[in-house]
Write a protein that holds these residues in place. Sequence first.
Motif, PDB file in Angstrom:
ATOM      1  N   TYR B 289      67.279  13.893 -17.694  1.00  0.00           N
ATOM      2  CA  TYR B 289      68.285  14.897 -17.443  1.00  0.00           C
ATOM      3  C   TYR B 289      68.182  15.496 -16.005  1.00  0.00           C
ATOM      4  O   TYR B 289      69.312  15.764 -15.385  1.00  0.00           O
ATOM      5  CB  TYR B 289      68.117  16.200 -18.403  1.00  0.00           C
ATOM      6  N   TYR B 290      67.102  15.814 -15.559  1.00  0.00           N
ATOM      7  CA  TYR B 290      66.707  16.319 -14.341  1.00  0.00           C
ATOM      8  C   TYR B 290      67.295  15.553 -13.123  1.00  0.00           C
ATOM      9  O   TYR B 290      67.867  15.584 -12.214  1.00  0.00           O
ATOM     10  CB  TYR B 290      65.101  16.671 -14.123  1.00  0.00           C
ATOM     11  N   GLY B 291      66.874  14.075 -13.436  1.00  0.00           N
ATOM     12  CA  GLY B 291      67.421  13.163 -12.514  1.00  0.00           C
ATOM     13  C   GLY B 291      68.933  12.911 -12.600  1.00  0.00           C
ATOM     14  O   GLY B 291      69.334  12.723 -11.285  1.00  0.00           O
ATOM     15  N   ALA B 292      69.452  12.912 -13.684  1.00  0.00           N
ATOM     16  CA  ALA B 292      71.004  12.879 -13.882  1.00  0.00           C
ATOM     17  C   ALA B 292      71.674  13.808 -13.083  1.00  0.00           C
ATOM     18  O   ALA B 292      72.577  13.722 -12.212  1.00  0.00           O
ATOM     19  CB  ALA B 292      71.442  12.730 -15.259  1.00  0.00           C
ATOM     20  N   ALA B 306      73.783  17.469 -20.416  1.00  0.00           N
ATOM     21  CA  ALA B 306      72.802  17.201 -21.092  1.00  0.00           C
ATOM     22  C   ALA B 306      73.150  16.583 -22.634  1.00  0.00           C
ATOM     23  O   ALA B 306      72.364  15.789 -23.373  1.00  0.00           O
ATOM     24  CB  ALA B 306      72.194  18.744 -21.505  1.00  0.00           C
ATOM     25  N   LEU B 307      74.377  17.036 -23.089  1.00  0.00           N
ATOM     26  CA  LEU B 307      74.911  16.312 -24.269  1.00  0.00           C
ATOM     27  C   LEU B 307      75.317  14.928 -24.279  1.00  0.00           C
ATOM     28  O   LEU B 307      74.736  14.334 -25.263  1.00  0.00           O
ATOM     29  CB  LEU B 307      76.401  17.320 -24.568  1.00  0.00           C
ATOM     30  N   ILE B 308      75.903  14.563 -23.024  1.00  0.00           N
ATOM     31  CA  ILE B 308      76.148  13.252 -22.988  1.00  0.00           C
ATOM     32  C   ILE B 308      74.656  12.485 -22.873  1.00  0.00           C
ATOM     33  O   ILE B 308      74.775  11.255 -23.812  1.00  0.00           O
ATOM     34  CB  ILE B 308      76.669  12.833 -21.694  1.00  0.00           C
ATOM     35  N   ILE B 309      73.662  12.898 -22.294  1.00  0.00           N
ATOM     36  CA  ILE B 309      72.343  12.129 -22.539  1.00  0.00           C
ATOM     37  C   ILE B 309      71.800  12.146 -24.016  1.00  0.00           C
ATOM     38  O   ILE B 309      71.417  11.065 -23.975  1.00  0.00           O
ATOM     39  CB  ILE B 309      71.387  12.930 -21.491  1.00  0.00           C
ATOM     40  N   VAL B 313      71.000   8.729 -25.882  1.00  0.00           N
ATOM     41  CA  VAL B 313      69.752   8.498 -26.389  1.00  0.00           C
ATOM     42  C   VAL B 313      69.516   8.382 -27.824  1.00  0.00           C
ATOM     43  O   VAL B 313      69.071   7.243 -28.361  1.00  0.00           O
ATOM     44  CB  VAL B 313      68.626   9.742 -26.034  1.00  0.00           C
ATOM     45  N   CYS B 314      70.378   9.108 -28.675  1.00  0.00           N
ATOM     46  CA  CYS B 314      70.429   8.898 -30.137  1.00  0.00           C
ATOM     47  C   CYS B 314      71.070   7.556 -30.245  1.00  0.00           C
ATOM     48  O   CYS B 314      70.612   6.714 -31.168  1.00  0.00           O
ATOM     49  CB  CYS B 314      71.468   9.897 -30.629  1.00  0.00           C
ATOM     50  N   VAL B 315      72.183   7.120 -29.780  1.00  0.00           N
ATOM     51  CA  VAL B 315      72.906   5.798 -30.042  1.00  0.00           C
ATOM     52  C   VAL B 315      71.993   4.672 -29.546  1.00  0.00           C
ATOM     53  O   VAL B 315      71.986   3.820 -30.501  1.00  0.00           O
ATOM     54  CB  VAL B 315      74.308   5.699 -29.275  1.00  0.00           C
ATOM     55  N   ILE B 316      71.425   4.816 -28.361  1.00  0.00           N
ATOM     56  CA  ILE B 316      70.597   3.725 -28.043  1.00  0.00           C
ATOM     57  C   ILE B 316      69.444   3.483 -29.020  1.00  0.00           C
ATOM     58  O   ILE B 316      68.731   2.256 -29.337  1.00  0.00           O
ATOM     59  CB  ILE B 316      70.149   4.022 -26.517  1.00  0.00           C
TER      60      ILE B 316
END
Lengths: 492, 360
Positions: B289-292, B306-309, B313-316
């Motif tokens: 998140y911080y990197g993004a 944060a939401l996108i990440i 994460v959940c999907v992957i």
Amino acid sequence: METQESSSKELKLSTNIKDNMNYINSMFNNCPDIIRKKVIIADSKEGYFIYPKALINIDVLQRDFIKPILAMSLEELYDDDLVNKLSLSEAGYRYELNTIVSEITDGNIVFIFDGSNKAISYNLRTFESRPITEPVVEKNNRGPHEGFVETLDINISILRRKIKNHRLKFRNMKVGAASNNQVAIGYIEGIANPKLIDDLYEKIISIDTDGLISLGPLEQLMKDNQYSPFPLYIATERPDKVMAGLFEGQLVILLDGSPVVLLAPVSFFAFFQALDDYTSNWLFGTFSRIMRLVAGVIAVFLPAIYIMITSYHYYVVPLNLLIPLAESRAKVPFPPIVEALLMEFTIEMIRESAVRLPTYIGGSVGIVGGLVIGQAAVQAQLVSSLFVIIVAVTAIASYLIPSHDMGTALRVIRFVLMILAAGFGICGVTFFISLLFAHLVKMESLGQPYFQPMVPTKLKELKDTIIRVPTIFLKQRPDIAKPLDRIRGKNK
Amino acid sequence: MKNKNAISSNQLIFFTVASQVGVGIIFLPAQLAEIAGHDGWISVLIAGILFSFFILIVAAFMNRYKKKSIVEINRLLYGTYLGSIINVCLAAYTIIFSAAILRMMVEAMQLMGLKYTPRIVLTVFLIIPSIYTINGGLKVICRYLHITVFIGVILAIYIVLILGRIRPTYLMPLGEAGAKSIFNGVWTSIFAFLGIELIPFIYCEVNDKNHVVKKVLIGNLISIIIYISVVISTTGLFGEEMIKNLQIPLLSLARVCYSNIFERLDLYFVTTWVMAMGCVLRCYLFSGYYGAINAFNIKTRKWVVALIIIVLVCVISLEPREFIYLKERTKALGWIGFSVIVFYIFSYILSFINKRGVSR
């Protein structure tokens, strides 16, 4: 609206008494309790004594204030040193109309007269107050048996009597647009951290509300984390507890009209400590603290563990216990969560009714509740006998927490945990522990980590957290209030 | 306004231990037994020492830029375009790694009795505490990571419980596997020590930078001790032949523990280990998140990132159908993680040629 706007400006007193009285009358329109006593002073000039009827001592007013004023010549009245010639202890000049109005509502007597652009304000508040008694909800064995009362001045005097030191300071402020509640922050200069005092002052002064019915709303409005069930300030009625807090650099918040005061900043573990931990032997103090912390864990987790085991993980129960457990559950028609919610909810209802009812009826509610839970529920096969024991132990454990606020918080989160345990078994409990821990480490009390000294770990502080070492080793003040002077005593 | 990401170097010890130990330890004893037999612990020791050198190099690299994060450094070293691509790749790595950890946690939950609960439910369920912690910033994450002390104590209790059943003869003779096998074991162990590649993401947020090297090395030392303890106790308990056939030796270690009061102690152990994996998840997820947000230079509406990440994460994490595929993915991620460390070393060397942004 218009009145509010005008009151917010600094309105100077006029030399014309009529203008001044017009303003005051407009402010106290329909206020029969505010007396506007007209007098004729020297040279046939008009003057007014304005005061709240029920809040002052009429005899003293007439003897020490009205009578000397009426006997004075005009020259004496216009003298800039007039207040010093009167035998009034708390008198002073006021030059703004809105200040006068505010002081009258506070219980002061104000005298204004024609030709003068200043008023004399005199504090003669004498209203009925409750005698100092022992707090009902905070008992102790070896400490003093006095508690705070509703009057701010008396509460301050109690603290002043206990701490005979000029460094005990109080910072006053008013909160509430409609009620103008008087709030004071107490601290010991040289020990308390000035930054924390300023932070707290800013926090309180920025509260925008009509009025404070008690200290509870003030506490909630000051809270950074509004959604948390955990208290961030210790509420107490005990002056000795406040005294101990002040010595540690904590700040005390007093509200006029409330016998409860708040201490800040505090850690999570402070809610499991009682004054008796310090008044008794260190070994007993340590034992009591550990017992309370274990009780806290039991109060939150025990019913959930029962639900978790009986619903999902029966195999973790030793075989010798598993058989009686199965037998006691065999005739109960409900799943464990229903059984648990039924009993826990009943216990909470009994507790609530015992609080609301007078003492003599409250006792009988306890007996009825005890009978219902202990005997009838098992006989009617509504619940298992083992769960009755669990409910009883949980209830006793939750009442062991010295802080009412913390006790309530633990009882409420117990229900959440029970539902999670019923839905997901040990996974739900793990999820709960994880979230609870994250929540506790995230919270801060007046900017200081709430879960210290465990997280962030402060090894030196642990000696007065879960355990309580002998007093001789408690030379350093705790770090949570960031005291300026870290060492107790004269530092020799 | 308080910086909610500012941490002390002491907190870095927890960050290092938590990011290294939680996941790597799960398969390590079995993998090492396969390669180095009962001498696996020697491989762990060598890998740990090797990693200490990596830490020194990475710290020296970061120290050249003081207050800059790896994202800014990459832009300075490789230019805006290439630097941005590298940053996105780094963020992607942490996100995919987070997904793998999350999936492992879901697998552990299913092992604990929730076989029929849909994975998606468990995934959402498990990520919530991490989201809550990350919302509090790095400071709260590091505070949360103090839970590793509790996890360490639990692990020590389990090891003590089986101590009497460990056969020293299972660990003898020393060095029987031979230098080549032990060296191959070092390669395997290196993956277990991954986690320090996250330090450059958060280095700029550490208050007392002078102590960073010391504290990360202490963290690494604690990880070495934990790994060696687990490898020795599992090998000494089961023997190298049996351990090869165990899917998760650490869980088997907990299964053989016995107490008079409680039954099935493994249940509590898995619970504790899910929390340990949660700690790793928080470290990687926050770094991602911080990197993004730094890579895309986002100042407002950070919650969208944060939401996108979180969704990613959940999907992957749901993608691998079987546990075996997850194991393969973890192996691949290990290689990528190691490549990240090699990349840091390369960047360090490059920083002597391209001196843009280097602190004087």
